[in-house]
Design an enzyme around this catalytic site. Structure first.
Site, mmCIF file in Angstrom:
data_model
loop_
_atom_site.group_PDB
_atom_site.id
_atom_site.type_symbol
_atom_site.label_atom_id
_atom_site.label_comp_id
_atom_site.label_asym_id
_atom_site.label_seq_id
_atom_site.Cartn_x
_atom_site.Cartn_y
_atom_site.Cartn_z
ATOM 1 N N HIS A 1 3.233 -2.655 -3.197
ATOM 2 C CA HIS A 1 2.725 -3.865 -3.866
ATOM 3 C C HIS A 1 2.774 -3.696 -5.385
ATOM 4 O O HIS A 1 3.182 -4.610 -6.105
ATOM 5 C CB HIS A 1 1.252 -4.122 -3.487
ATOM 6 C CG HIS A 1 0.998 -4.404 -2.041
ATOM 7 N ND1 HIS A 1 0.015 -3.753 -1.324
ATOM 8 C CD2 HIS A 1 1.575 -5.273 -1.186
ATOM 9 C CE1 HIS A 1 -0.001 -4.222 -0.083
ATOM 10 N NE2 HIS A 1 0.934 -5.146 0.028
ATOM 11 N N ARG B 1 10.910 -5.893 2.506
ATOM 12 C CA ARG B 1 11.173 -4.480 2.765
ATOM 13 C C ARG B 1 12.419 -4.292 3.622
ATOM 14 O O ARG B 1 13.268 -3.480 3.323
ATOM 15 C CB ARG B 1 9.975 -3.833 3.491
ATOM 16 C CG ARG B 1 8.820 -3.564 2.575
ATOM 17 C CD ARG B 1 7.590 -3.240 3.363
ATOM 18 N NE ARG B 1 7.255 -4.326 4.270
ATOM 19 C CZ ARG B 1 6.111 -4.465 4.882
ATOM 20 N NH1 ARG B 1 5.180 -3.564 4.743
ATOM 21 N NH2 ARG B 1 5.883 -5.494 5.658
ATOM 22 N N SER C 1 0.312 -1.691 4.320
ATOM 23 C CA SER C 1 -1.132 -1.426 4.282
ATOM 24 C C SER C 1 -1.627 -0.983 5.655
ATOM 25 O O SER C 1 -2.491 -0.110 5.766
ATOM 26 C CB SER C 1 -1.892 -2.687 3.866
ATOM 27 O OG SER C 1 -1.532 -3.077 2.571
#
Ligand code: PNS
Length: 163
Positions: free
Chosen positions: A17, A90, A128
């Site tokens: 991030h 990603r 995350s």
């Protein structure tokens, strides 16, 4: 003024991030990192904690601010006078979901553009949820999250174990 909103759960912020935030801050006059509130998936960190973590890590980026939102993202973007939604990509696995969201957001608010930044290859495997899984199982997350927030994440798991 070109303003971009970078939305997400940020539960917690990762180096992936932070890379997107740093790079978009070089392209836009202002970047607003927007932490989503009241999501169906139960977050580990409160909105206030997630905002505070992000603030700590962007103190060297004067054109980046942090806020939170509820409800439709495009409404938040419009209310902030922003024109662009930033998303990080990603892998191909992100594409389908992001493509759907970008098209739906454009349907809802045609003036708002979604722009994608390819993640740095160093962070292509990072998420995350994986950070949380590794931390919960006692693995090292040192290279995955900014050092400013590392201890707080580890403390959350030791609190959980004690409690
Ligand atoms: O970090 P995440 O969990 O992938 O972020 C997802 C987020 C917050 C960007 C997405 O869930 C979102 O935009 N939520 C707001 C609700 C909304 O506008 N939904 C319509 C999108 S098509």
């Amino acid at each position: 003024m070109r303003i971009a909103v970078y939305p997400g759960s940020f539960d917690p912020l990762t180096y992936g991030h932070l890379d997107i935030i740093q790079r978009s801050s070089r392209v836009f006059d202002k970047v607003i990192v927007a932490v989503v509130k009241n999501q169906s998936k139960k977050p580990l960190f409160s909105v206030d904690e997630r905002i505070e973590f992000i603030k700590r890590c962007i103190s060297n980026l004067p054109n980046v601010e942090v806020d939170h939102f509820e409800g439709l993202l495009v409404n938040f973007v419009t209310n902030k006078g922003a024109q662009v939604i930033i998303k990080g990509l990603r892998a191909m696995s992100d594409f389908e979901y992001e493509f759907q969201m970008a098209l739906l957001n454009r349907k809802l608010q045609s003036e708002v553009e979604t722009m994608f930044l390819m993640t740095d290859h160093k962070y292509s495997y990072l998420s995350s949820s994986m950070v949380k899984e590794i931390a919960s199982l006692g693995g090292s997350i040192q290279d995955l999250v900014p050092e400013e927030i590392l201890q707080d994440i580890l403390d959350k798991y030791s609190e959980k174990q004690e409690g």
